[in-house]
Design an enzyme around this catalytic site. Sequence first.
Site, short mmCIF file in Angstrom:
data_model
loop_
_atom_site.label_atom_id
_atom_site.label_comp_id
_atom_site.label_asym_id
_atom_site.label_seq_id
_atom_site.Cartn_x
_atom_site.Cartn_y
_atom_site.Cartn_z
N ASP A 245 17.32 46.15 11.26
CA ASP A 245 17.75 45.97 13.02
C ASP A 245 18.88 45.52 12.89
OD1 ASP A 245 16.91 43.14 12.81
OD2 ASP A 245 14.64 44.61 13.15
N LYS A 267 18.32 48.11 17.37
CA LYS A 267 18.20 47.94 19.49
C LYS A 267 18.57 46.97 19.26
CE LYS A 267 13.53 47.52 17.85
NZ LYS A 267 12.18 47.84 18.33
#
Length: 470
Positions: A245, A267
């Site tokens: 991520d 995210k």
Amino acid sequence: MDYFPIFCQLQHKACLLVGGGEIAERKARLLLDAGALVTVNACEFTPQFHHWADQGQLSLISGEFVPELLADKWLVIAATDQLSVNALVYQSANQQRIFCNVVDDPKRTSFIMPSIIDRSPIMIAVSSGGKAPVLARLLREKLEALLPQHLGQLAGNLRQRVKQHFTVMTERRRFWEKLLTHDRLAQSLANNDHVQADQHVEQLFSAPLTDRGEVVLVGAGPGDAGLLTLKGLQQIQQADVVVYDRLVSDEVMNLVRRDAERIFVGKQSGHHCVPQEQINQILLQQAQSGKRVVRLKGGDPFIFGRGGEELEELAGYGIPFSVVPGITAASGCSAYSGIPLTHRDHAQSVRLVTGHAKKEGQLDWANLAAEKQTLVFYMGLSQAGEIQQQLIQHGMPATTQVALVENGTSRHQRVVSGELSQLALLSQQVSSPSLIIVGSVVSLREKLNWFSSRHHDDQPKVTECVAHVG
């Protein structure tokens, strides 16, 4: 990168060595070991040079250096104690576009000779570019001790057999990983017990290589690649697939095995680039296809990283998994900001709190506002105003010290600090990822702020901002 690392094939290539002393002798040994056709030019030679010449291993040219000696040479090494001669060699080589190394003179060097660990066909070169020779030597010594003498030769002998035995590339890689990390095999090689070593090799060939995939949940730490654990490093260098991520730093990603597949599922709070359910499916599908999957998360995967949710999904399908903890953002950011999370005079406990709890009453604000504790809010920027209001409303003094740490532990770290009554305002001065620290321990930052006080020529200065009540 000051120097481009490259291995030269010098067998039967003409090379010139200028100098006939002991230092030149050491350089000559390296060139001879590489199979080069060595010509040595000097006014005087050590007995070893004469011995080599008598054996026909190299040629000697007695006299002063002249540029004509560089004709048809691939590279040249200057190892004399005369600066003027070394400078002439370098200048002449440069004009003819021939690589030149002047011993102990980085300014007059177009190539450097690193420390070498020879486990042919495995060759390892270690260099500091002349800036930290002691460190390079220590690294070489550690690698020498780590790698058994005949390991490279064994790998070379087995290469064709492995290619025929394992038709799938991932199977070959896993075989090599098992062989090269086999402690008993390494011990047998170190003891020169080739019979026992051969038995270990045969056992590896006969052992089944499972097609069953697995997932390893790895904490990447808060940013500084030096904070990645040794076990975490080992896992990302053995992975077939790395699912990561946006909180994983580029420095950490640079350590991932180069031919591993990389899947970005970045995210951030309030905006999910890839839904959590889809991330779960990616992990499941990759593992079910027999791959070794590393789920790489910033900080620690079990602290506001949803690592438990992902593993629950895998457990439901019987997928093998393991966890490598990481240094969580609270620990890393506080340490790099000079803010101890606990202190006998300030805080006897620390609370790690999610800053984007959306359900009213989900957080026990009365408890959070209690004295003698430190609060660390993860993902709290968008809720900074709410945090400020609730804590003050539930009894925490408006003058309580707060700090916001942006890009913690990285070279771009920024810290802004002030009082609780300013938290909403301070939050507008930083961007995500940022951590909010609340408590009187923040007052120790001025005394303990070691990281931003260090000045590095190759690093941006860490920014410190303090807000004052008007």
